[in-house]
Design a protein around this motif. Sequence first.
Motif, PDB file in Angstrom:
ATOM      1  N   GLU A  89      -2.600 -12.339  -9.411  1.00 15.96           N
ATOM      2  CA  GLU A  89      -4.033 -12.030  -9.298  1.00 15.96           C
ATOM      3  C   GLU A  89      -4.398 -11.696  -7.853  1.00 15.96           C
ATOM      4  OE1 GLU A  89      -5.754 -15.540 -10.902  1.00 15.96           O
ATOM      5  OE2 GLU A  89      -5.800 -14.778 -12.967  1.00 15.96           O
ATOM      6  N   ARG A  90      -3.839 -12.452  -6.873  1.00 20.42           N
ATOM      7  CA  ARG A  90      -4.147 -12.189  -5.469  1.00 20.42           C
ATOM      8  C   ARG A  90      -3.572 -10.834  -5.031  1.00 20.42           C
ATOM      9  NH1 ARG A  90      -2.912 -17.804  -5.114  1.00 20.42           N
ATOM     10  NH2 ARG A  90      -0.755 -17.290  -4.472  1.00 20.42           N
ATOM     11  N   ASP A  91      -2.323 -10.567  -5.479  1.00 21.23           N
ATOM     12  CA  ASP A  91      -1.712  -9.284  -5.110  1.00 21.23           C
ATOM     13  C   ASP A  91      -2.491  -8.110  -5.676  1.00 21.23           C
ATOM     14  OD1 ASP A  91       0.232 -10.644  -3.766  1.00 21.23           O
ATOM     15  OD2 ASP A  91       1.730 -10.519  -5.374  1.00 21.23           O
ATOM     16  N   TYR A  92      -2.892  -8.240  -6.883  1.00 21.49           N
ATOM     17  CA  TYR A  92      -3.624  -7.135  -7.495  1.00 21.49           C
ATOM     18  C   TYR A  92      -4.972  -6.933  -6.825  1.00 21.49           C
ATOM     19  CZ  TYR A  92      -6.450  -4.493 -10.779  1.00 21.49           C
ATOM     20  OH  TYR A  92      -7.297  -3.559 -11.343  1.00 21.49           O
ATOM     21  N   ALA A  93      -5.659  -8.030  -6.528  1.00 16.26           N
ATOM     22  CA  ALA A  93      -6.979  -7.918  -5.881  1.00 16.26           C
ATOM     23  C   ALA A  93      -6.858  -7.224  -4.517  1.00 16.26           C
ATOM     24  CB  ALA A  93      -7.600  -9.305  -5.731  1.00 16.26           C
ATOM     25  N   TRP A  95      -4.381  -5.113  -3.366  1.00 19.23           N
ATOM     26  CA  TRP A  95      -4.007  -3.696  -3.485  1.00 19.23           C
ATOM     27  C   TRP A  95      -5.100  -2.867  -4.150  1.00 19.23           C
ATOM     28  CZ3 TRP A  95      -0.324  -1.332  -0.945  1.00 19.23           C
ATOM     29  CH2 TRP A  95       0.722  -2.102  -0.402  1.00 19.23           C
ATOM     30  N   LYS A  96      -5.887  -3.477  -5.000  1.00 17.57           N
ATOM     31  CA  LYS A  96      -7.002  -2.731  -5.613  1.00 17.57           C
ATOM     32  C   LYS A  96      -8.047  -2.406  -4.540  1.00 17.57           C
ATOM     33  CE  LYS A  96     -10.414  -2.926  -9.326  1.00 17.57           C
ATOM     34  NZ  LYS A  96     -11.570  -2.584  -8.520  1.00 17.57           N
ATOM     35  N   THR A  97      -8.301  -3.389  -3.648  1.00 11.71           N
ATOM     36  CA  THR A  97      -9.271  -3.148  -2.570  1.00 11.71           C
ATOM     37  C   THR A  97      -8.792  -2.020  -1.641  1.00 11.71           C
ATOM     38  OG1 THR A  97      -9.965  -5.457  -2.638  1.00 11.71           O
ATOM     39  CG2 THR A  97     -10.496  -4.219  -0.656  1.00 11.71           C
ATOM     40  N   ARG A 156      -3.287   4.763  -5.428  1.00 15.60           N
ATOM     41  CA  ARG A 156      -3.790   4.172  -6.679  1.00 15.60           C
ATOM     42  C   ARG A 156      -2.621   3.711  -7.562  1.00 15.60           C
ATOM     43  NH1 ARG A 156      -8.230   1.863  -7.859  1.00 15.60           N
ATOM     44  NH2 ARG A 156      -9.280   3.524  -6.691  1.00 15.60           N
ATOM     45  N   ALA A 157      -1.491   4.382  -7.515  1.00  9.54           N
ATOM     46  CA  ALA A 157      -0.342   4.021  -8.346  1.00  9.54           C
ATOM     47  C   ALA A 157       0.176   2.635  -7.985  1.00  9.54           C
ATOM     48  CB  ALA A 157       0.768   5.059  -8.192  1.00  9.54           C
ATOM     49  N   THR A 158       0.139   2.296  -6.689  1.00  7.42           N
ATOM     50  CA  THR A 158       0.602   0.964  -6.279  1.00  7.42           C
ATOM     51  C   THR A 158      -0.297  -0.123  -6.856  1.00  7.42           C
ATOM     52  OG1 THR A 158       1.474   1.908  -4.218  1.00  7.42           O
ATOM     53  CG2 THR A 158       1.166  -0.490  -4.298  1.00  7.42           C
ATOM     54  N   ALA A 159      -1.598   0.122  -6.850  1.00 11.46           N
ATOM     55  CA  ALA A 159      -2.533  -0.856  -7.430  1.00 11.46           C
ATOM     56  C   ALA A 159      -2.285  -1.028  -8.927  1.00 11.46           C
ATOM     57  CB  ALA A 159      -3.961  -0.418  -7.180  1.00 11.46           C
ATOM     58  N   GLU A 160      -1.964   0.061  -9.596  1.00  9.12           N
ATOM     59  CA  GLU A 160      -1.693  -0.025 -11.036  1.00  9.12           C
ATOM     60  C   GLU A 160      -0.406  -0.801 -11.315  1.00  9.12           C
ATOM     61  OE1 GLU A 160      -1.703   3.989 -12.331  1.00  9.12           O
ATOM     62  OE2 GLU A 160      -3.908   4.179 -12.313  1.00  9.12           O
ATOM     63  N   GLN A 161       0.582  -0.699 -10.437  1.00  9.67           N
ATOM     64  CA  GLN A 161       1.804  -1.479 -10.610  1.00  9.67           C
ATOM     65  C   GLN A 161       1.510  -2.977 -10.513  1.00  9.67           C
ATOM     66  OE1 GLN A 161       4.559  -0.057  -7.651  1.00  9.67           O
ATOM     67  NE2 GLN A 161       4.990   1.866  -8.745  1.00  9.67           N
ATOM     68  N   LEU A 206      -1.287  -4.325 -11.228  1.00 10.84           N
ATOM     69  CA  LEU A 206      -2.054  -4.682 -12.445  1.00 10.84           C
ATOM     70  C   LEU A 206      -1.099  -4.992 -13.598  1.00 10.84           C
ATOM     71  CD1 LEU A 206      -4.688  -4.987 -14.002  1.00 10.84           C
ATOM     72  CD2 LEU A 206      -4.659  -2.505 -14.416  1.00 10.84           C
ATOM     73  N   SER A 207      -0.063  -4.202 -13.695  1.00  5.16           N
ATOM     74  CA  SER A 207       0.941  -4.469 -14.732  1.00  5.16           C
ATOM     75  C   SER A 207       1.626  -5.801 -14.489  1.00  5.16           C
ATOM     76  CB  SER A 207       1.975  -3.341 -14.751  1.00  5.16           C
ATOM     77  OG  SER A 207       1.375  -2.106 -15.072  1.00  5.16           O
ATOM     78  N   ALA A 208       1.934  -6.087 -13.244  1.00  3.57           N
ATOM     79  CA  ALA A 208       2.549  -7.378 -12.917  1.00  3.57           C
ATOM     80  C   ALA A 208       1.621  -8.536 -13.272  1.00  3.57           C
ATOM     81  CB  ALA A 208       2.910  -7.410 -11.433  1.00  3.57           C
ATOM     82  N   LEU A 209       0.307  -8.312 -13.082  1.00  4.42           N
ATOM     83  CA  LEU A 209      -0.668  -9.348 -13.458  1.00  4.42           C
ATOM     84  C   LEU A 209      -0.656  -9.592 -14.966  1.00  4.42           C
ATOM     85  CD1 LEU A 209      -3.022 -11.250 -12.839  1.00  4.42           C
ATOM     86  CD2 LEU A 209      -4.557  -9.259 -12.925  1.00  4.42           C
ATOM     87  N   ASP A 210      -0.598  -8.523 -15.745  1.00  2.00           N
ATOM     88  CA  ASP A 210      -0.552  -8.674 -17.207  1.00  2.00           C
ATOM     89  C   ASP A 210       0.706  -9.421 -17.650  1.00  2.00           C
ATOM     90  OD1 ASP A 210      -2.936  -7.327 -17.433  1.00  2.00           O
ATOM     91  OD2 ASP A 210      -1.987  -5.358 -17.769  1.00  2.00           O
ATOM     92  N   VAL A 211       1.825  -9.134 -17.012  1.00  2.00           N
ATOM     93  CA  VAL A 211       3.075  -9.839 -17.348  1.00  2.00           C
ATOM     94  C   VAL A 211       2.949 -11.325 -17.017  1.00  2.00           C
ATOM     95  CG1 VAL A 211       5.514 -10.060 -16.753  1.00  2.00           C
ATOM     96  CG2 VAL A 211       4.519  -7.798 -17.092  1.00  2.00           C
TER      97      VAL A 211
END
Length: 377
Positions: free
Chosen positions: A121-125, A127-129, A138-143, A145-150
Motif C-alpha cells: 500500500e505504501r509503495d503504491y501510494a 509511485w501513484k503520487t 504511469r506504467a510503474t504505478a500500475e505495476q 497496483l498489481s503488487a498491492l492486489d496480490v
Amino acid sequence: MIRRHFFLVVALVAVVLMLVVGGLKLAFGKQDASKAGGGGRATNVSQMVVGERPFTDRIEVLGAAKGRQSVTITSNTPELITAVHFTDGETVRKGQVLVELKADQEDAGISEAKARLAQAERDYARWKTLADKGIAPRATAEQYLSALDVAKASVGTAQAQKLDRVLRAPFSGRVGISDVAPGMLIAAGTPIVSLDDASIIRVDFSVPDRYLQTIRIGLPIAARPDALPGETFQGKIAQIDTRIDPATRAIKARAEFPNAGGRLKPGMLVKVSIDQGERTGVAVPEAAVQFEGTQASVYRIAKGPKGMVARRTDVDTGISEGGFVEIRAGLKKGDRIVADGLNRIQDGAPIGGGKGKPGDKKGDKAGEKGGADRKAG
C-alpha cells in the motif's frame, strides 16, 4: 426218524395257524377302520357362520429414519486439537464454534501477509503520487497496483487457512457422543462428532410402480417404529423420485414426520403405511385357517350321508387385520365352518353339536370332550 417227522409237522401247522390268524386280524382291522371313518363318533367342535367385516387397503413398506440434515464433523487436515466448545448431546446453533485446532503457523502466515500488504500500500501510494505529478511513468504505478492486489489476495489466503483450523456447526441441531479432547492429534478425515437436525425425521422408502397412481406429494402417511411398539407417528409424503428403478420396478419416495418430542431417532427401522380406503369382504378368524406352503384351507361344514361332516376347502386369502383373514375365493357369506381346534379333525370327519362362536369357551370344551371321546372309542 418218526419223532423228527412229528416235530416238523407240528412246526408247519404252527406256521400255517399264525398266517391264518394274522390275515384275519388284518381283514377285520380294515373293516373296523372303514366303519369308524364312515360312521364313527361325531366330534364336537366350535363352529361359526362366515360373515363380512371391513378391511383397510394399506400399502406397508420398511424404511430407515434419518434427520432433516445429518453430518459427521471431520477435519480436512491432520492437526492437534486445542479447544472443544461443546458437550455430548448439546443443542448447537448454526455457525457455533465446535472445535479449534492448533493454528500457530496460520497466525504467523496472516501476520506476514498483512505486513506485505502494508508495504504494498505504501509503495503504491508513493509511485501513484509521482505518476500523478509526471515525475514517474504511469506504467510503474500500475505495476505497484498489481503488487498491492496480490498482497491483498495473500492476506485472504492466509485467513482462509486459519478458518480451516476452526470447525463450526454447518446448521442448527444436536451433537452426538464424541471422544475428542484438547491435546488429541487427529488425522485428516477422522470423525469428530455427529450433528443431526432431527426436528423433522425423513424416511425414504420404495414402492412397486403399480402404486404410482396412488402415492402423491402431500398424501398422509403413518410410521410405526420397531423400537417403539404401539406408537404411531403421522406425516406426509414430501418427495417422489423422478425415475423408476428398471431392476426392481419400484419408485423411491420420501416421507417427513414432525419430531418435536424427539422420540424418533435417525437410524431407526420404520414401517410406513398408506391407507387407501376401506372395503368389506368375507372374513374368518385366523384360527380357522390352515396354511400348507402357499395354500390356505378351512374346514367347511357340509351335509354328509349320515349327518354333518367337515370338508377341507381350499381358499384364496387376502389381507389379515384384527385377528381375521380376508377370504377372496372358496367361501361365501353364510357358510358354516370349523372355527378352531383344527388339529382334532380331518377331511370327512363327522361333526356334531358345538355351535359356539370363535374363541367361545363352551365350544372349545365341547371340542376337547369330543376329541377325548373319539380317542376312547
